[in-house]
Design a protein around this motif. Structure first.
Motif, PDB file in Angstrom:
ATOM      1  N   GLU A 107      31.427  29.144  38.986  1.00  0.00           N
ATOM      2  CA  GLU A 107      31.478  30.247  38.035  1.00  0.00           C
ATOM      3  C   GLU A 107      30.563  29.986  36.852  1.00  0.00           C
ATOM      4  OE1 GLU A 107      34.873  32.712  35.558  1.00  0.00           O
ATOM      5  OE2 GLU A 107      34.971  30.523  35.618  1.00  0.00           O
ATOM      6  N   SER A 108      30.487  28.720  36.433  1.00  0.00           N
ATOM      7  CA  SER A 108      29.686  28.352  35.268  1.00  0.00           C
ATOM      8  C   SER A 108      28.964  27.041  35.539  1.00  0.00           C
ATOM      9  CB  SER A 108      30.588  28.204  34.036  1.00  0.00           C
ATOM     10  OG  SER A 108      29.865  27.715  32.931  1.00  0.00           O
ATOM     11  N   ALA A 109      27.799  26.890  34.943  1.00  0.00           N
ATOM     12  CA  ALA A 109      27.033  25.656  35.138  1.00  0.00           C
ATOM     13  C   ALA A 109      27.669  24.472  34.430  1.00  0.00           C
ATOM     14  CB  ALA A 109      25.601  25.849  34.636  1.00  0.00           C
ATOM     15  N   GLU A 110      28.491  24.725  33.415  1.00  0.00           N
ATOM     16  CA  GLU A 110      29.110  23.658  32.637  1.00  0.00           C
ATOM     17  C   GLU A 110      30.628  23.752  32.728  1.00  0.00           C
ATOM     18  OE1 GLU A 110      27.768  21.158  31.202  1.00  0.00           O
ATOM     19  OE2 GLU A 110      28.879  20.530  29.430  1.00  0.00           O
ATOM     20  N   GLU A 139      34.578  22.928  31.594  1.00  0.00           N
ATOM     21  CA  GLU A 139      35.204  22.842  30.280  1.00  0.00           C
ATOM     22  C   GLU A 139      35.869  21.483  30.123  1.00  0.00           C
ATOM     23  OE1 GLU A 139      37.168  26.657  28.856  1.00  0.00           O
ATOM     24  OE2 GLU A 139      37.109  26.983  31.021  1.00  0.00           O
ATOM     25  N   PHE A 186      37.321  23.996  35.765  1.00  0.00           N
ATOM     26  CA  PHE A 186      36.177  24.702  36.343  1.00  0.00           C
ATOM     27  C   PHE A 186      36.674  25.627  37.439  1.00  0.00           C
ATOM     28  CE2 PHE A 186      36.811  20.808  38.670  1.00  0.00           C
ATOM     29  CZ  PHE A 186      36.563  21.110  39.997  1.00  0.00           C
TER      30      PHE A 186
END
Length: 261
Positions: free
Chosen positions: A125-128, A130, A142
């Motif tokens: 969903e996101s490159a980074e 949490e 993630f």
């Protein structure tokens, strides 16, 4: 007075029986309540916590259980009136005293996503991810979404909890369309989790001098593998359950309008 005492004792007993069951993972010491406000729950594993058979209507528990690896210690289906998700908890013992670093967290998530993306099933969903801290635990959060080639594969929100001598993966499996609601429910569930905290798990250091530790890599690989296998099946299961509800509603007789004048 005696009658009042009997009624009071019956009320106390009823309240005691109504209290939600609690799951405790013997590997990690993680504890959480199985009850989810506004939902019914069906425990797939362990069998000993299956309280109400009617809550598991329409589910093939044996097929779901067969998809779970040995590190999955809890699996339960959480059903709201118009949507549902699957909650799983996996746990592994680790022999590491130092806290996990952000660099390690990124590398681990990248390896998980890369291995699954190669199969054409998931994307991040996101490159980074949490990096969080909760009650002295390091929390890595993630999400994996189904690829366009696998629209019915389940979306998975994952929380990796790193504590004292162990780590646990708490996963929430549903559909990508319901991911925002899954995140909202997951926030409340994770807030109620209790687990022995690590001695130094008060922050996420950016990096470590050593390379990514094999203990973390092998442990997380074992925690994630069977969860994602279950996610593929659960995604299809959500659609099947909706079809059962739709068919049942279609068979209901229309409401009576009363006698004609």
């Amino acid at each position: 007075m005696r009658a009042l005492a009997i009624v009071a004792s019956m009320g106390i007993a009823a309240v005691a029986q109504a209290q939600p069951s609690t799951f405790r993972d013997p590997t990690t010491g993680l504890e959480l309540s199985l009850a989810v406000p506004g939902a019914t729950t069906c425990v797939v594993r362990p069998r000993a916590l299956r309280a109400d058979p009617s809550s598991c209507e329409g589910l093939d528990l044996e097929a779901m259980s067969a998809k779970l690896g040995p590190t999955v210690h809890l699996a339960q289906v959480v059903r709201f009136p118009d949507w549902s998700f699957v909650l799983t908890i996996s746990g592994e013992a680790i022999h590491e005293e130092a806290p996990m670093s952000r660099e390690e967290g990124r590398a681990l998530v990248s390896s998980i996503v890369g291995a699954r993306a190669a199969g054409g099933v998931y994307r991040a969903e996101s490159a980074e991810p949490e990096f969080l801290v909760s009650r002295g635990l390091q929390v890595l959060r993630f999400a994996l979404l189904p690829s366009t080639d696998q629209p019915r594969a389940g979306a998975t929100l994952m929380y990796l909890l790193v504590g004292k001598g162990s780590m646990a993966m708490v996963s929430f499996i549903g559909t990508s369309a319901e991911l925002s609601r899954i995140k909202q429910a997951a926030t409340g569930i994770i807030a109620g989790v209790a687990m022995p905290a690590g001695r130094d798990a008060v922050a996420w250091p950016e990096s470590r001098a050593e390379a990514v530790r094999p203990a973390f890599t092998s442990a997380i690989s074992g925690l994630v593998g069977s969860v994602l296998s279950l996610a593929v099946m659960c995604g299809a299961g959500v659609f099947a359950y909706r079809r059962i509800r739709r068919d049942r509603a279609a068979k209901q007789p229309p409401p009576s309008l009363g006698p004609k004048a």
